[in-house]
Design an enzyme around this catalytic site. Structure first.
Site, PDB file in Angstrom:
ATOM      1  CE  LYS A  13      -1.203  -0.197   4.921  1.00 45.02           C
ATOM      2  NZ  LYS A  13      -0.080  -1.121   5.242  1.00 45.02           N
ATOM      3  NE  ARG A  87      -0.587   0.059  11.492  1.00 48.86           N
ATOM      4  CZ  ARG A  87       0.244   0.477  10.547  1.00 48.86           C
ATOM      5  NH1 ARG A  87       0.116   1.681  10.037  1.00 48.86           N
ATOM      6  NH2 ARG A  87       1.201  -0.310  10.123  1.00 48.86           N
ATOM      7  NE  ARG A 126       8.890  -3.010   3.993  1.00 49.47           N
ATOM      8  CZ  ARG A 126       7.678  -2.644   4.431  1.00 49.47           C
ATOM      9  NH1 ARG A 126       6.779  -2.162   3.594  1.00 49.47           N
ATOM     10  NH2 ARG A 126       7.374  -2.777   5.696  1.00 49.47           N
ATOM     11  NE  ARG A 155       9.526  -0.459   7.966  1.00 48.67           N
ATOM     12  CZ  ARG A 155       8.253  -0.247   7.648  1.00 48.67           C
ATOM     13  NH1 ARG A 155       7.925   0.260   6.469  1.00 48.67           N
ATOM     14  NH2 ARG A 155       7.289  -0.530   8.496  1.00 48.67           N
ATOM     15  NE  ARG A 166       5.215  -4.143  10.700  1.00 51.67           N
ATOM     16  CZ  ARG A 166       5.814  -4.000   9.513  1.00 51.67           C
ATOM     17  NH1 ARG A 166       6.878  -4.722   9.213  1.00 51.67           N
ATOM     18  NH2 ARG A 166       5.357  -3.138   8.649  1.00 51.67           N
TER      19      ARG A 166
HETATM   20  P1  AMP Z   1       3.955   1.263   8.518  1.00 57.95           P
HETATM   21  O1  AMP Z   1       5.075   1.959   7.841  1.00 57.95           O
HETATM   22  O2  AMP Z   1       2.591   1.764   8.084  1.00 57.95           O
HETATM   23  O3  AMP Z   1       4.052  -0.247   8.435  1.00 57.95           O
HETATM   24  O4  AMP Z   1       4.044   1.641  10.083  1.00 57.95           O
HETATM   25  C1  AMP Z   1       5.173   1.285  10.833  1.00 57.95           C
HETATM   26  C2  AMP Z   1       4.865   1.318  12.318  1.00 57.95           C
HETATM   27  O5  AMP Z   1       4.455   2.649  12.700  1.00 57.95           O
HETATM   28  C3  AMP Z   1       3.734   0.417  12.786  1.00 57.95           C
HETATM   29  O6  AMP Z   1       4.131  -0.932  12.975  1.00 57.95           O
HETATM   30  C4  AMP Z   1       3.361   1.104  14.104  1.00 57.95           C
HETATM   31  O7  AMP Z   1       4.330   0.853  15.100  1.00 57.95           O
HETATM   32  C5  AMP Z   1       3.476   2.580  13.739  1.00 57.95           C
HETATM   33  N1  AMP Z   1       2.207   3.117  13.203  1.00 57.95           N
HETATM   34  C6  AMP Z   1       1.984   3.616  11.956  1.00 57.95           C
HETATM   35  N2  AMP Z   1       0.724   4.012  11.818  1.00 57.95           N
HETATM   36  C7  AMP Z   1       0.111   3.781  13.016  1.00 57.95           C
HETATM   37  C8  AMP Z   1      -1.204   3.966  13.499  1.00 57.95           C
HETATM   38  N3  AMP Z   1      -2.177   4.461  12.713  1.00 57.95           N
HETATM   39  N4  AMP Z   1      -1.469   3.617  14.786  1.00 57.95           N
HETATM   40  C9  AMP Z   1      -0.499   3.118  15.589  1.00 57.95           C
HETATM   41  N5  AMP Z   1       0.753   2.903  15.186  1.00 57.95           N
HETATM   42  C10 AMP Z   1       1.074   3.209  13.903  1.00 57.95           C
END
Ligand code: AMP
Length: 214
Positions: A13, A87, A126, A155, A166
């Site tokens: 996404k 989320r 990734r 990451r 996750r």
């Molecule tokens: P992403 O890059 O979208 O996979 O986000 C990486 C990490 O950021 C997630 O595993 C969470 O630790 C944190 N994170 C991002 N968006 C949110 C959200 N809407 N609510 C809570 N934690 C978030």
């Protein structure tokens, strides 16, 4: 165009949201990118969020809420693609109230779906350019040969134990958000398998206002 792009981590996404925003003149708002930027810059928010992000846990809602709302406000409520927010159902309710208060609303919520084994493969292979945030995949989109090796990182939350964590969190906290949007007639489920272009075509086809001003 005012969209939420929704789906499990590793579904693609982020790349789709970035491309879609560039093509459509909307702003890509990724709470993950904003949080990682805050962590790198060692802001107060970054320090608070660091442990959660690196271990693959959800950051406490109020911290992310402020980030997301500020970013949406900064677009003037014109065009945005939200990626990684909301989320949780609580966050979906916050977003709904926030947009309503500002006489705005989402055009649609697009949920990308792929099987778990594809997700695990995508996440574990990734790699990220730590300066631009561009994502690569070791097999399908390897980092360019001229990119300095020390800029290409994995990451911490793409390590195997964090990936499983996750995905569990996604099933428990985030998956129910789909039902929340479905009940409100806002959800469109899209097959996330296939090439980038195939998936992109499906996303664009699902946007009701596509073709009008962003
Ligand atoms: P992403 O890059 O979208 O996979 O986000 C990486 C990490 O950021 C997630 O595993 C969470 O630790 C944190 N994170 C991002 N968006 C949110 C959200 N809407 N609510 C809570 N934690 C978030």
């Amino acid at each position: 165009m005012k969209l939420v792009l929704f789906g499990p981590p590793g579904v693609g996404k982020g790349s789709q949201a970035r491309f879609l925003s560039e093509r459509e003149g909307a702003v890509h708002i990724s709470t993950g990118v904003l949080l990682r930027r805050a962590i790198r810059s060692e802001t107060e928010l970054g320090m608070e969020a660091k442990e959660y992000v690196e271990s693959g846990m959800l950051v406490p809602g109020p911290l992310v809420r402020a980030l997301a709302e500020d970013a949406v406000r900064a677009t003037g409520f014109k065009g945005f693609v939200l990626d990684g927010y909301p989320r949780t159902i609580e966050q979906a309710e916050w977003l709904d109230a926030f947009l309503r208060e500002n006489e705005s609303q989402l055009d649609t919520v697009i949920s990308l779906q792929v099987p778990a084994e594809v997700i695990i493969d995508r996440l574990s292979k990734r790699r990220v350019d730590r300066e631009t945030g561009e994502n690569y995949h070791l097999d399908f989109k390897p980092p360019p040969a001229d990119l300095p090796a020390d800029r290409i990182i994995q990451r911490k939350d793409d390590m195997p134990e964090a990936i499983l964590h996750r995905l569990r969190i996604y099933d428990r906290d985030t998956h129910p958000v789909q039902d929340w949007y479905r009940q409100r007639g806002m959800l469109q489920e899209i097959d996330g398998r296939g090439t980038f272009e195939e998936v992109y075509g499906r996303i664009v086809g699902a946007i009701p206002t596509h073709g009008s001003t962003p």
